[in-house]
Design an enzyme around this catalytic site. Structure first.
Site, PDB file in Angstrom:
ATOM      1  N   LYS A  85       9.887   5.081  46.738  1.00  0.00           N
ATOM      2  CA  LYS A  85       9.928   4.259  45.520  1.00  0.00           C
ATOM      3  C   LYS A  85       8.514   3.801  45.187  1.00  0.00           C
ATOM      4  O   LYS A  85       7.651   3.752  46.065  1.00  0.00           O
ATOM      5  CB  LYS A  85      10.840   3.060  45.746  1.00  0.00           C
ATOM      6  CG  LYS A  85      12.289   3.485  45.872  1.00  0.00           C
ATOM      7  CD  LYS A  85      13.239   2.329  45.698  1.00  0.00           C
ATOM      8  CE  LYS A  85      14.676   2.804  45.693  1.00  0.00           C
ATOM      9  NZ  LYS A  85      15.044   3.510  44.456  1.00  0.00           N
ATOM     10  N   LYS A 123      23.907  18.535  39.671  1.00  0.00           N
ATOM     11  CA  LYS A 123      22.847  18.763  38.689  1.00  0.00           C
ATOM     12  C   LYS A 123      22.742  20.257  38.401  1.00  0.00           C
ATOM     13  O   LYS A 123      22.766  21.078  39.319  1.00  0.00           O
ATOM     14  CB  LYS A 123      21.509  18.233  39.219  1.00  0.00           C
ATOM     15  CG  LYS A 123      21.430  16.706  39.240  1.00  0.00           C
ATOM     16  CD  LYS A 123      20.115  16.254  39.810  1.00  0.00           C
ATOM     17  CE  LYS A 123      20.053  14.743  39.916  1.00  0.00           C
ATOM     18  NZ  LYS A 123      19.887  14.073  38.623  1.00  0.00           N
ATOM     19  N   GLU A 180      10.311   8.286  42.938  1.00  0.00           N
ATOM     20  CA  GLU A 180      10.713   7.367  41.871  1.00  0.00           C
ATOM     21  C   GLU A 180       9.537   6.462  41.547  1.00  0.00           C
ATOM     22  O   GLU A 180       8.845   6.003  42.455  1.00  0.00           O
ATOM     23  CB  GLU A 180      11.902   6.528  42.313  1.00  0.00           C
ATOM     24  CG  GLU A 180      13.188   7.308  42.375  1.00  0.00           C
ATOM     25  CD  GLU A 180      14.351   6.420  42.795  1.00  0.00           C
ATOM     26  OE1 GLU A 180      14.886   5.734  41.935  1.00  0.00           O
ATOM     27  OE2 GLU A 180      14.658   6.420  43.997  1.00  0.00           O
ATOM     28  N   HIS A 224      21.301  13.382  49.610  1.00  0.00           N
ATOM     29  CA  HIS A 224      20.807  14.242  48.525  1.00  0.00           C
ATOM     30  C   HIS A 224      19.846  15.334  49.005  1.00  0.00           C
ATOM     31  O   HIS A 224      20.018  16.515  48.716  1.00  0.00           O
ATOM     32  CB  HIS A 224      20.071  13.407  47.471  1.00  0.00           C
ATOM     33  CG  HIS A 224      20.901  12.326  46.873  1.00  0.00           C
ATOM     34  ND1 HIS A 224      22.224  12.481  46.585  1.00  0.00           N
ATOM     35  CD2 HIS A 224      20.584  11.057  46.493  1.00  0.00           C
ATOM     36  CE1 HIS A 224      22.684  11.361  46.050  1.00  0.00           C
ATOM     37  NE2 HIS A 224      21.713  10.478  45.997  1.00  0.00           N
ATOM     38  N   LYS A 245      28.647   7.956  47.829  1.00  0.00           N
ATOM     39  CA  LYS A 245      27.771   7.755  48.978  1.00  0.00           C
ATOM     40  C   LYS A 245      27.452   6.264  49.108  1.00  0.00           C
ATOM     41  O   LYS A 245      27.556   5.555  48.107  1.00  0.00           O
ATOM     42  CB  LYS A 245      26.491   8.566  48.824  1.00  0.00           C
ATOM     43  CG  LYS A 245      25.583   8.045  47.712  1.00  0.00           C
ATOM     44  CD  LYS A 245      24.140   8.289  47.992  1.00  0.00           C
ATOM     45  CE  LYS A 245      23.311   7.427  47.077  1.00  0.00           C
ATOM     46  NZ  LYS A 245      21.952   7.339  47.275  1.00  0.00           N
ATOM     47  N   ARG A 250      37.814  -7.218  40.664  1.00  0.00           N
ATOM     48  CA  ARG A 250      38.272  -8.598  40.850  1.00  0.00           C
ATOM     49  C   ARG A 250      38.210  -9.404  39.541  1.00  0.00           C
ATOM     50  O   ARG A 250      39.010 -10.294  39.324  1.00  0.00           O
ATOM     51  CB  ARG A 250      37.378  -9.259  41.909  1.00  0.00           C
ATOM     52  CG  ARG A 250      38.106 -10.301  42.727  1.00  0.00           C
ATOM     53  CD  ARG A 250      37.149 -11.041  43.590  1.00  0.00           C
ATOM     54  NE  ARG A 250      36.269 -10.120  44.316  1.00  0.00           N
ATOM     55  CZ  ARG A 250      35.933 -10.266  45.582  1.00  0.00           C
ATOM     56  NH1 ARG A 250      36.394 -11.265  46.276  1.00  0.00           N
ATOM     57  NH2 ARG A 250      35.116  -9.428  46.160  1.00  0.00           N
ATOM     58  N   HIS A 277      25.825  13.410  43.887  1.00  0.00           N
ATOM     59  CA  HIS A 277      25.622  13.825  42.493  1.00  0.00           C
ATOM     60  C   HIS A 277      24.463  14.813  42.343  1.00  0.00           C
ATOM     61  O   HIS A 277      24.372  15.514  41.342  1.00  0.00           O
ATOM     62  CB  HIS A 277      25.462  12.610  41.575  1.00  0.00           C
ATOM     63  CG  HIS A 277      24.144  11.909  41.689  1.00  0.00           C
ATOM     64  ND1 HIS A 277      23.943  10.865  42.547  1.00  0.00           N
ATOM     65  CD2 HIS A 277      22.973  12.126  41.064  1.00  0.00           C
ATOM     66  CE1 HIS A 277      22.695  10.457  42.436  1.00  0.00           C
ATOM     67  NE2 HIS A 277      22.077  11.201  41.552  1.00  0.00           N
TER      68      HIS A 277
END
Lengths: 495, 324
Positions: A345, A197, A231, A255, A163, A60, A193
């Site tokens: 996380k 890998k 993570e 994943h 995704k 946009r 993704h």
């Protein structure tokens, strides 16, 4: 190169990407600047793209072609992975960058794209949906209405869908139906993704390229499997997205179930896209679907302290930032072997790995009384990130008198055994899509099967009120996740 | 008196290698150590009494090790009968990496008449369980039989027929080598063939881009123009490759002015011509009835050619077909 070409030499010739255009919807977004354009630049740098490739960004924000090029220049410099930036190379690559500003709901945008493709003389087109997922269906329908999206004898038209593919089974099916009105399934590339890998691809090489591991890859020898994607960071400004997604939709449904399928699938007869994907799909369909009453004992939700204070996060949020689950695969190879999957996380460190724990030796010859021995089962670790590699833990005699055993590790490090730089997942997957190789992309039946696996968890959690937060940042998640394994006499591998 | 190969102790060389790694680990004390990388043994035979060639070989190996980490053995034959050995390491920091990667090497100078002894010495120096590649850099292998004792050590032998005086004899020699090596046991390669990859790829893509194009070509004739006064192995390989791909087609080799190597290939058939010609710099100019475009030839430096060859340690069916 076609199979019928008598001059083909697949051992030596690079795969050839034909003259084509790549149209990126959401060109002003994070994914485009962090992953897509740096990966395309790197492919061009390695001469894996034709010099004439055209990349059309749309979003946009009003930008000229030159402004878009300048923005992407800065992004590539910042986000290019393990690779130097070359200004001269960039100058050539940037000539192929174009930009069209427009609203995704406005038919004029699609007319402008069509005109641009005609002006550039491009009949092979890869569309990349990098917008908010709620726009996917509409973009596809508008492409169809503009006369774009159908593969013809003049050229192919493919679409890459990022995704999440739907937010549950019903929405995934609905999205599939909308996409299939314009694109054939063979032209739909659902990207995950993780499958791009190198180390995930290496799981197949490791399992099926070697003779010694596959005989040990079953319920007779494997005690259990742990798949961890941890993570150390929090939601990092993606609070709004994360509130909708949560750990199961963000990581496990796509994943980690794909990784699990790669670890547990049967070998395909040939290494061809549909043969490999058939086996992955078969495995996903073999994962036992939890009964609603099993969810509390088979799945654990967690939320880190402080998540509710993140921007765009509901102060009473019930969104899990951590999820762990126990899955079983109902087939002859894996019957009774638990697969523990977790993702979270703000855990102590960033790591993604698969740990395959073998049964201990059937007879304890070296008892603790005979010399302070620590008996530990063999462990095979497939490390996906950050230090890609494979380790095997086994027991060895400690030097000196007596028979003391100590666990030692035999390591294979991907980076050191191949001095060559590994392509990033997006480089691999983009090149695959441009050459029509869908092996590492997910198929409709795979997406649906994985939604079916997580649906009982999502439904149960949607109706429950959790006592969040239940873990501190920098810890390995809620205690309930440890309890889930302890009930089977197992323990998370926290290292 | 100078030491001879028989007097040399391979155990000592292996001990020197162990000491080298111990030193490397100490040098990097506190910096995470070094990673030892080895995926093959690469034995390189430099030209006899040619220090410049040995130096070029060492430099090339240094570059190659980053992609194909190996235990490298550089063998420089000398007329003088002198024998010496020293060990070295090639270390590099991968881009964005934290830990240095090192590969090891052994430089051996030996009497050119003692290849038998050198071959015996090399056996214990080969990295166990990994492929062994022998790279004969110069034309010596085609001139005398002094390198023959080294051949049985290798899984793959890489020659370079670029400078040979009798190209057909060299190809015949390689064909014999391949047959003696047996299927899948020992591979034979020629960097003159590797140099053709860019040309061959351009032909293959051209045929892909023009459906039916090769059928038209198959019904016509193919003309290959070469420079250098006589057809070298490259031109001969190119012609054979086309003949094997298009059985029955008439391939003609035509001399033109200019440096050695292939200058152009023209496919003529069904009333039209398709050509690929050497352009300026390292490009190929492709012309069909419908369009013209340029294709970039890959660099043909020794390290690029070797890099390609070291990536293929198994059978190379296309080259085998061309050798016959």
């Amino acid at each position: 190169m076609t199979d019928s070409n008598p001059f083909a030499d697949p051992l030596r010739f690079e795969r050839q990407v034909p003259e084509c255009a790549i149209v990126i919807f959401g060109a002003n977004g994070d994914l485009t600047k962090r992953k897509l354009i740096p990966s395309l630049y790197r492919l061009a740098y390695e001469r894996r793209l034709p010099a004439t490739v055209s990349i059309i960004g749309t979003s946009r924000t009003p930008l000229s072609d030159d402004e878009f090029r300048s923005k992407m220049h800065d992004s590539v410099k910042e986000f290019l992975e393990d690779s130097p930036f070359d200004e001269d190379q960039w100058a050539g690559f940037a000539k192929g960058l174009h930009y069209i500003a427009g609203d995704l709901s406005d038919p004029k945008l699609y007319s402008a794209i069509k005109d641009k493709l005609t002006a550039l003389g491009r009949t092979n087109v890869l569309y990349y949906l990098s917008t908010q997922p709620s726009y996917y269906g509409e973009v596809v329908e508008r492409l169809g209405a503009a006369g774009l999206g159908h593969t013809t004898t003049q050229g192919w038209q493919r679409i890459v869908v990022e995704k999440p593919f739907g937010h549950d089974l019903a929405s995934a099916r609905e999205l599939n139906e909308r996409i299939h009105k314009v694109f054939d399934e063979a032209d739909v590339y659902r990207i995950d993704h993780y499958l791009g890998k190198e180390t995930v691809q290496n799981i197949l090489a490791f399992r099926f390229g070697n003779g010694i591991f596959e005989p040990l890859w079953n319920r007779r020898y494997v005690n259990h499997v742990q798949i961890t994607a941890a993570e150390s960071i929090g939601v990092e400004g993606r609070g709004a997205y994360y509130e909708e997604a949560g750990a199961v939709r963000d990581m496990i449904q796509n994943h980690l179930l794909q990784v699990m399928a790669t670890v547990a699938m049967e070998p395909s007869a040939v290494y061809e896209p549909d043969a490999v994907r058939d086996e992955r799909a078969k495995l996903l369909r073999s994962i036992r679907i939890m009964h609603p009453e099993e969810v509390p004992s088979h799945a654990v939700a967690g939320q880190y302290a402080g998540y509710r204070h993140e921007p765009a996060v509901n102060p009473t949020s019930q969104t899990p930032t951590y999820a762990a689950a126990t899955f079983y695969v109902d087939n002859w190879r894996w019957a009774g072997v638990p697969f523990y999957i977790r993702s979270g996380k703000k855990l102590p460190k960033r790591t993604t790995e698969i740990a395959i724990q073998y049964n201990t030796a059937p007879h304890a010859l070296f008892t603790p009384d005979a010399g302070g021995v620590i008996m530990r089962p063999n462990l095979l670790i497939l490390r996906i990130q950050p230090e890609e590699g494979i380790s095997l833990r086994f027991l060895s005699k400690q030097p000196g008198s007596g028979m003391r055993l100590r666990p030692v590790s035999m390591d294979f490090n991907y980076g050191s055994s191949f001095g060559e730089r590994s392509p990033t997942a997006y480089e691999t997957l983009l090149e695959d899509a441009l050459t029509g190789d869908a092996t590492l992309y997910t198929r409709q039946d795979m997406v649906e099967a994985s939604w079916r696996v997580v649906t009982p968890i999502l439904e149960d959690w949607a109706n429950r009120k959790f006592e969040f937060p239940n873990y501190d940042p920098g810890t390995w998640g809620p205690a309930a996740a440890d309890d889930m394994l302890a009930r089977h006499g197992h323990k998370w591998r926290n290292s | 008196m100078n030491p001879t190969a028989t007097a040399m102790d391979p155990e000592k060389i292996l001990r020197d290698l162990r000491d080298l790694w111990a030193r490397l680990a100490q040098d990097r004390d506190g910096a995470g150590g070094v990673l030892r990388a080895c995926s093959m043994t690469l034995i390189v035979v430099a030209e006899p009494d040619d220090e410049a060639d040995a130096e070029t070989a060492r430099k090339t190996i240094g570059v190659l090790m980053h992609v194909h980490p190996s235990r490298a053995v550089v063998l420089t034959p000398r007329e003088s009968g002198e024998f010496s050995a020293r060990v070295f390491a090639e270390c590099w920091m991968p881009f964005g990496g934290q830990q240095q990667i090192c590969s090891e090497g052994i430089e051996i100078t030996a009497d050119s008449e003692q290849t038998d002894e050198v071959a015996r010495l090399l056996v214990p120096l080969i990295a166990p369980d990994l492929p062994v590649v022998l790279w004969c850099r110069g034309p010596r292998a085609f001139l005398d039989r002094s390198l023959d004792p080294l051949f049985p050590l290798a899984n793959k032998i890489i020659f370079n027929t670029r400078a040979v005086r009798h190209p057909s004899s060299a190809i015949e020699f390689l064909r014999r080598m391949r047959k003696e090596g047996g299927k899948g046991r020992r591979q034979v390669a020629d960097l003159a063939w590797t140099r053709l990859t860019g040309w061959r790829e351009a032909v293959a893509h051209l045929m892909d881009a023009c459906p039916g194009g090769w059928l038209a070509a198959a019904s016509g004739e193919v003309r290959i123009e070469y420079g250098g006064g006589r057809p070298g192995t490259r031109s001969l390989y190119f012609a054979r490759w086309i003949e094997r791909a298009l059985p029955g087609v008439n391939v003609t080799l035509i001399p033109v002015a200019g440096g050695p190597g292939v200058h152009s290939v023209v496919f003529a058939g069904c009333g039209s011509e398709t050509s690929i010609r050497l352009g300026e710099g390292s490009s190929l100019e492709v012309r069909t009835a419908e369009r013209s475009y340029s294709a970039v030839l890959p660099p043909d430096s020794e390290e690029c050619l070797m890099r390609e060859e070291l990536s293929i340690l198994g059978r190379d069916p296309v080259f085998e077909r061309v050798l016959g």
